[in-house]
Design a protein around this motif. Structure first.
Motif, mmCIF file in Angstrom:
data_model
loop_
_atom_site.group_PDB
_atom_site.id
_atom_site.type_symbol
_atom_site.label_atom_id
_atom_site.label_comp_id
_atom_site.label_asym_id
_atom_site.label_seq_id
_atom_site.Cartn_x
_atom_site.Cartn_y
_atom_site.Cartn_z
ATOM 1 N N UNK A 73 0.751 -1.211 -0.125
ATOM 2 C CA UNK A 73 -0.051 -0.137 0.185
ATOM 3 C C UNK A 73 0.863 1.394 -0.046
ATOM 4 N N UNK A 74 1.769 1.219 1.004
ATOM 5 C CA UNK A 74 3.078 2.664 0.934
ATOM 6 C C UNK A 74 3.548 2.805 -0.401
ATOM 7 N N UNK A 75 4.131 1.659 -1.008
ATOM 8 C CA UNK A 75 4.714 1.753 -2.223
ATOM 9 C C UNK A 75 3.615 2.194 -3.359
ATOM 10 N N UNK A 140 9.271 4.704 1.632
ATOM 11 C CA UNK A 140 7.812 4.565 2.192
ATOM 12 C C UNK A 140 8.014 4.674 3.697
ATOM 13 N N UNK A 141 9.008 5.032 4.368
ATOM 14 C CA UNK A 141 9.116 5.497 5.469
ATOM 15 C C UNK A 141 8.264 7.077 5.628
ATOM 16 N N UNK A 142 8.675 7.804 4.796
ATOM 17 C CA UNK A 142 8.072 9.017 4.604
ATOM 18 C C UNK A 142 6.557 8.881 4.376
ATOM 19 N N UNK A 143 5.883 7.818 3.899
ATOM 20 C CA UNK A 143 4.416 7.743 3.710
ATOM 21 C C UNK A 143 3.826 7.305 5.235
ATOM 22 N N UNK A 144 4.884 6.633 6.133
ATOM 23 C CA UNK A 144 4.118 6.418 7.131
ATOM 24 C C UNK A 144 4.169 7.660 8.153
ATOM 25 N N UNK A 145 5.458 8.349 8.075
ATOM 26 C CA UNK A 145 5.354 9.714 8.796
ATOM 27 C C UNK A 145 4.479 10.684 8.357
ATOM 28 N N UNK A 146 4.367 10.747 7.185
ATOM 29 C CA UNK A 146 3.005 11.717 6.674
ATOM 30 C C UNK A 146 1.633 11.228 7.183
ATOM 31 N N UNK A 147 1.280 9.998 7.138
ATOM 32 C CA UNK A 147 0.125 9.535 7.911
ATOM 33 C C UNK A 147 -0.062 9.840 9.288
ATOM 34 N N UNK A 148 0.929 9.778 10.043
ATOM 35 C CA UNK A 148 0.833 10.127 11.617
ATOM 36 C C UNK A 148 0.523 11.738 11.426
ATOM 37 N N UNK A 149 1.303 12.660 10.817
ATOM 38 C CA UNK A 149 1.302 13.918 10.944
ATOM 39 C C UNK A 149 -0.265 14.404 10.580
ATOM 40 N N UNK A 150 -0.728 13.773 9.107
ATOM 41 C CA UNK A 150 -1.915 14.145 8.616
ATOM 42 C C UNK A 150 -3.020 13.731 9.556
ATOM 43 N N UNK A 151 -2.891 12.646 10.208
ATOM 44 C CA UNK A 151 -4.006 12.025 11.306
ATOM 45 C C UNK A 151 -4.071 12.904 12.455
ATOM 46 N N UNK A 152 -2.802 13.373 13.043
ATOM 47 C CA UNK A 152 -2.819 14.346 14.122
ATOM 48 C C UNK A 152 -3.368 15.660 13.801
ATOM 49 N N UNK A 153 -3.166 16.303 12.794
ATOM 50 C CA UNK A 153 -3.523 17.522 12.527
ATOM 51 C C UNK A 153 -4.165 18.028 11.247
#
Length: 940
Positions: A73-75, A140-153
Motif C-alpha cells: 500500500x505504501x509503495x 515508504x518511511x515518509x508515507x508512514x510519517x506523513x500518515x501520522x502527521x496528517x492524522x494528528x493535524x
C-alpha cells in the motif's frame, strides 16, 4: 551551516538534489531518533521499537485503527505520485535525495560512534561493540510519517456514529420529532452566533442534507458496538503495565482521535487596516510541547527553492510552515468533513444468515471477504522502558467502503460501520502543495497561494501574506456526496449513495472544486483558532463545538473592535492581542457573566457563596486571566477565584443539563467533552469511547477548544428570557430562572467543598496535589534523554511568526531621503538639517525651542512616496503633518498625526509622486524644540 545562537540549520545547495540531500542530513542531525519514532508509529511498530508501555500501545493502536497499511500500500502511493505528472516526478526525485541525506548521516554517526544515545537506552545499539544502530530509511518511511502527521493535524469528519448516537438517545427519550429538534439543538452544525473566519457575508454551503434521506442508516438503539483490534495478547500485553517510560508517557499525548483535531491559531490584518499599509500576521502551529519538538526550524536555499520556517521531523525536505523571500504562510487545523461512515450490509458466502460478527459484506451484489490488515508486535524490557516482555496482534478489517470501526443493527439488519477517508491511500498527495510553498516563483500572490493550497488533500485553514495582500483558503479533498446521503450520519453502503466518481480500487472520487472551498483575499482581517470557516460551511459530523462561545472569540472580538473604531494595527498591537488571548480563561471571559446574571436575579444569603462570588466577580472584571502575580512567582493572580471556577465548571454543567436524562447525557459527553482546562483535570463525566476525550491531558498548553461553554452560554441566556437562535428548548431548572439559580448555587456549594488536592490532584509530572500553578504548567514532554524546565501556562502556538513585509521582489526599496538636500526653519548649533538624512542614527537635526518648525527635503527628482519613517530624539513632536510638492511651492498634505508618543513613527499614506517632502512640526511634546535622528521616505 548552523547559526551560533540556536544551531538552526541553513541548507544551501548549488543543485536541487544537493539541497534535498542537505535537508535530509540536517534533519537527521537534529532529530534522527524522533524521526525513527515517527516512522515506527506510522508503521504500527512503535512497541517493538520503543517498548510496550501504555503510552506506546495507545498511540500505535490509534494510528493502526485509522491508517493501517501493508508495505505494498505504501509503495503504491509513491508509485502513483511519481506517475502523476511533472511535479510528482520532481517530488519523487526530491524524496530520493532527501532519504539519501538521512542515510548518509546514519552512516557517519555510526562511523563516529556518536549516534543518539536513545538507541542505546532502547536496546538498538550496543555502546561497547557499536553493534546495531539505526536502520537505514526507505522512501515508504515518509508515507508512514506523513500518515501520522496528517492524522494528528489534517483530518476531519468520521464522527457520524457519535452524532447518530446522540440522535438515537434524543429520540428514545422524546420521540422522533422532538428528539430530532433536541439533536439539532446540540449539534450546532450552523450556529449563527459562532465566530467565523470569513465574516464579510460570504457563504459556502457544504454538508447540509436531509437527516431522513433514503441513504441515512441509523443504528438501532443499543446495538452499536466498537470493534476490537487487539488480539493474541501475551505477557504484559494482557494487563495494565505499571512500568515507567518517559518516552511512552510523552508519545501517549499524540493519540489520534477520529472526532477532535484542533490546534494552532492565526490573526491576520489586511493592508487597509494596518498601521504600515502592509498586511500584518501573527500565526503559527500549536503542536503541543516536546523535547525535542515535533517541528524543527530550518532554512532551505537552492535552485527554485527559498524558504525558512518549520517542518516536522522526517518531512523536512520542504519547509511546511514559514516564509519565502517576500511572502509567508501558515495553517490551522480545520477538521472539515473528509471522512464518512458507511453502513455495510453483512453476508455469509454460502447464503447463510449473517450476524453482526460476520466477516463478509455485500458490495455491488457480491458477498466479499473483509481484508485483515495486521501487524504483530513484541517487546522486551530495556533501560528506556522496563515494561515486561509481551506481544500482541493488531488487526483492522478493511472493505471497499473503508475500515470497519463499529458493528450493529440497522432496521434489524446486521451491518459493519466503516470509515472511509478521502485521504486514505493518498497521504503523500499533499506534498505537491508543500513543494509549491517553497518556490518563490509560484507564491508571488494570492492566486499562486490558492493553487498551492488546492493541492493539499488534508484538512487545513491556510493563511498568506505578502507586502500588499492577505489571503485565506480551506484545503481538503471534499468528496461530492450522493443527493440522498447525509454526511452528518452513517450512510448505506450501496451504489446509490457512494461518492460521485468513486473508484474503490484507488479510493479516488470527484471532489468539490477549489471555487467551492471557503476562501477570501484582503478581507479586513482573518482569525482562526480551529473555529468555523464560513457561513453555510457545516461543522463536520462529530463536531458539536461550533457554538456561541469558541476560543477564536478571544482573537476576533478585540480585532473587530479595533477595526470598527478605525484604529490601525501594527505588529506590536497584534502580538498584544494574541498574547492576551493566550492567558485568558475562555469560560470566565465568555460564560461567567451569564452565570452571575442568573444568580443575581435574587440576593445571595449564604456567606460562603457570597464570598466566592465576590472573588469570581473580581477575576471576571480583570479579564479572567490565568497569570502569575509577578513573572516567576508560580502563584496566580486571583488564584482562589480560578480554583473555585475550575472546581465549579463540571459541576455546574452537569447540574444545568441533568434534565436531559442519563442516556442522552452520556451520548452528549461522547460527542463533546464537558471541559478542557489547562491542567487537564476537572473533567466531569467522561466518555467511554476510545480517544473521544483525548484533549483532557495534563501539561499540554492547548486549552478551551472542546467543551460545553457554548451550550451553557446559550441555555443560561434562554433561561433569562433572551431570544437565543437555534436553542428551542431550555434545560437549566427546566427553563425556570429560580430553579436554575438554585441548581447553580447548589453546584457552587459542592465546588467550595472540594479540596484543592481534588481539583488539582497531582501527577507523575512532578506536581504535588493542590499545586494550582504547577498543574497548569506546560511540560516539554521528553522524546529522548533530554528534558527541559516546565513553563507557565499559555494557550498559544508552539511556534509563531510575527510577519509584515514592507516590499516585494522587484520593488524599489531605497530610502528616497538619503542624502537629500535639507533645509529647515531653524537649527541649534552642531545639529544641522543635513544630520536628519545622513544615515547616522547618532546624529540629529534640532530646532529652536518653539512650536511650528519644519524640515524640508529635495529628493532630487520626482519619485513615488508612500511611507515616511521618523526617528525622533526625546524632543519629539506630539502633533505634526507630512506634506509633498512637485515644485517646492504648492504643497499637499498627505498625513497628519496628532497623538505621537515619540520613538520611531512610521506614517503610511497612498503613494504620490513628489520631488519635495516637508515635515511640519506643529506641537512640541517637551519644553525643548524638535529633534530628528533620521527622516526616511519610501515608495511603499
Amino acid at each position: 551551516m548552523r547559526d551560533k545562537s540556536f544551531g538552526i540549520p541553513h541548507v544551501t545547495g548549488t543543485t536541487r538534489s544537493g539541497t534535498m540531500f542537505g535537508a535530509g542530513y540536517a534533519g537527521a542531525q537534529d532529530r534522527l531518533f524522533l524521526m525513527d519514532l515517527m516512522r515506527h508509529v506510522g508503521r504500527g511498530q512503535l512497541t517493538s521499537f520503543a517498548g510496550g508501555a501504555e503510552g506506546n500501545r495507545s498511540l500505535e493502536q490509534s494510528l493502526w485503527r485509522s491508517a493501517p497499511y501493508t508495505e505494498a500500500d505504501r509503495q503504491a502511493q509513491i508509485d502513483a505520485l511519481r506517475a502523476s505528472g511533472p511535479r510528482g516526478a520532481q517530488l519523487y526525485d526530491d524524496v530520493q535525495a532527501y532519504v539519501a541525506g538521512i542515510n548518509k548521516y546514519i552512516a557517519d554517526c555510526m562511523g563516529a560512534r556518536d549516534c543518539p544515545g536513545e538507541y542505546v537506552l532502547t536496546g538498538h545499539l550496543d555502546a561497547i561493540t557499536n553493534k546495531g544502530g539505526p536502520e537505514p530509511f526507505v522512501v515508504t518511511d515518509l508515507v508512514s510519517i506523513t500518515g501520522v502527521i496528517g492524522g494528528l493535524f489534517g483530518g476531519g469528519g468520521g464522527g457520524e456514529m457519535q452524532s447518530a448516537l446522540v440522535r438515537v438517545a434524543a429520540r428514545a427519550k422524546y420521540g422522533n420529532e422532538i428528539g430530532d429538534r433536541v439533536w439539532t439543538q446540540f449539534r450546532t452544525q450552523n450556529d449563527p452566533e459562532t465566530t467565523l473566519t470569513l465574516h464579510d457575508g460570504q457563504t459556502f454551503p457544504y454538508g447540509v442534507a436531509d437527516p431522513n434521506a433514503a441513504g441515512v442508516a441509523m443504528p438501532d438503539n443499543g446495538t452499536a458496538k466498537l470493534v476490537p483490534m487487539v488480539f493474541d495478547q501475551t505477557g504484559s500485553a494482557g494487563r495494565r503495565s505499571t512500568a515507567k517510560s518517559t518516552i511512552a508517557d510523552s508519545l501517549g499525548k499524540l493519540t489520534l482521535t477520529g472526532a477532535h483535531r484542533g490546534m494552532s491559531n492565526a490573526a491576520v490584518v489586511s493592508a487597509a487596516h494596518s498601521a504600515t499599509g502592509h498586511p500584518v500576521a501573527v500565526f503559527g502551529p500549536q503542536t503541543a510541547y516536546f523535547a525535542p519538538q515535533l517541528l524543527m526550524v530550518q532554512e532551505l536555499q537552492g535552485p527554485g527553492i527559498s524558504s525558512r520556517g518549520v517542518a516536522f521531523a522526517g518531512l523536512n525536505l520542504y519547509t511546511l510552515l514559514g516564509r519565502g523571500p517576500d511572502y509567508a504562510w501558515s495553517a490551522t487545523s480545520a477538521g472539515q468533513d473528509i471522512t464518512d461512515t458507511f453502513a455495510v450490509r453483512l453476508c455469509e458466502p454460502g447464503g447463510g444468515t449473517p450476524t453482526v460478527d460476520s466477516t463478509n459484506y455485500l458490495f455491488h451484489g457480491q458477498c466479499l471477504p473483509m481484508q485483515a490488515v495486521s501487524q504483530v508486535n513484541s517487546w522486551k524490557p530495556t533501560t528506556a522502558d522496563p515494561t515486561p516482555e509481551g506481544s500482541y496482534r493488531l488487526t483492522v478489517l478493511r472493505t471497499n467502503y473503508g475500515l470497519v470501526s463499529w458493528r450493529g443493527l440497522v432496521g434489524g439488519q446486521p451491518v459493519a460501520f466503516t470509515s472511509l477517508r478521502s485521504t486514505y491511500r493518498h497521504e503523500v498527495d499533499s506534498a505537491i502543495g508543500f513543494q509549491m510553498f517553497n518556490e518563490p516563483d509560484q507564491m508571488g500572490g494570492p492566486a499562486g497561494f490558492t493553487a498551492a493550497t488546492s493541492n493539499i488533500a488534508f484538512s487545513f485553514n491556510w493563511f498568506y501574506v505578502n507586502s500588499t495582500d492577505s489571503a485565506y483558503f480551506a484545503s481538503g479533498s471534499q468528496p461530492v456526496r450522493a443527493p440522498a446521503a447525509d454526511p452528518n450520519l452513517p450512510t448505506w453502503g450501496d451504489p446509490a449513495y457512494e461518492w460521485a466518481g468513486w473508484n474503490p480500487a484507488t479510493n479516488t472520487a470527484t471532489y468539490e472544486p477549489a471555487s467551492a472551498h471557503p476562501q477570501a483575499v484582503n478581507q479586513d482581517y482573518f482569525v482562526s483558532w480551529n473555529n468555523k470557516q464560513a457561513a453555510g460551511y457545516s461543522a463536520a459530523d462529530g463536531n458539536f463545538s461550533f457554538g456561541s462561545v469558541q476560543r477564536a472569540d478571544l482573537l476576533d472580538r478585540p480585532i473587530k473592535a479595533a477595526v470598527a473604531a478605525g484604529q490601525k494595527i501594527d505588529r506590536a498591537g497584534l502580538v498584544k492581542i494574541v498574547e492576551s488571548a493566550a492567558t485568558t480563561d475562555l469560560r470566565g471571559k465568555e460564560v461567567l457573566g451569564d452565570l452571575l446574571k442568573v444568580i443575581d436575579t435574587a440576593p445571595v444569603t449564604d456567606p460562603a457563596q457570597a464570598a466566592a462570588l465576590a472573588e469570581l466577580r473580581t477575576w471576571y472584571a480583570a479579564g479572567s486571566h490565568r497569570e502569575e502575580t509577578t513573572p516567576g512567582s508560580k502563584v496566580y493572580r486571583d488564584a482562589d477565584a480560578i480554583r473555585i471556577f475550575d472546581a465549579w465548571w463540571p459541576k455546574l454543567a452537569t447540574a444545568q443539563f441533568a434534565g436531559v436524562g442519563d442516556d442522552l447525557f452520556k451520548a452528549l459527553v461522547n460527542a463533546l467533552q464537558i471541559n478542557e482546562s489547562p491542567s487537564g483535570a476537572q473533567t466531569g463525566s467522561g466518555s467511554d469511547l476510545p480517544g473521544s476525550a483525548n484533549e483532557n491531558q495534563p501539561h499540554k498548553g492547548s486549552s478551551f477548544q472542546y467543551g460545553w461553554w457554548g451550550w451553557v452560554d446559550k441555555d443560561l441566556r434562554a433561561t433569562l428570557g433572551e431570544a437565543v437562535p437555534n436553542w428551542p428548548r431550555t434545560w437549566c431548572g427546566g427553563g425556570a430562572v429560580g430553579a436554575c439559580r438554585t441548581a447553580l448555587l447548589t453546584s457552587l456549594t459542592a465546588a467550595l467543598a472540594e479540596p484543592a488536592t481534588t481539583t488539582y490532584p497531582g501527577d507523575s509530572g512532578g506536581c504535588a496535589a493542590g499545586d494550582q500553578w504547577c498543574a497548569d504548567t506546560i511540560v516539554q514532554s521528553p522524546l529522548g534523554g533530554i528534558a527541559h524546565e516546565r513553563i507557565t501556562w499559555q494557550n498559544r502556538p508552539t511556534y509563531q511568526q510575527v510577519i509584515s513585509f514592507p516590499a516585494r521582489r522587484g520593488d524599489d526599496i531605497g530610502n528616497r531621503a538619503s542624502g537629500a538636500a535639507a533645509t529647515v526653519s531653524s537649527t541649534q548649533l552642531g545639529h544641522p538639517a543635513s544630520h536628519a538624512v545622513d544615515g547616522n542614527d547618532s546624529t540629529r537635526w534640532a530646532s529652536s525651542w518653539s512650536d511650528n518648525q519644519w524640515l524640508r527635503l529635495d529628493l532630487r527628482s520626482t519619485t513615488p512616496v508612500g511611507r515616511v519613517t521618523i526617528r525622533w530624539e526625546t524632543a519629539y513632536a506630539s502633533a505634526y503633518r507630512v506634506e509633498v510638492s512637485t515644485d517646492g511651492t504648492t504643497w499637499r498634505q498627505v498625513a497628519a498625526v496628532d497623538d505621537s508618543n515619540g520613538g520611531v513613527d512610521t506614517v503610511v499614506f497612498p503613494a504620490v509622486n513628489a520631488r519635495y517632502l516637508r515635515l511640519d512640526c506643529d506641537r512640541r511634546a517637551t519644553s525643548y524644540g524638535f529633534s530628528v535622528y533620521e527622516l526616511q521616505a519610501y515608495a511603499k
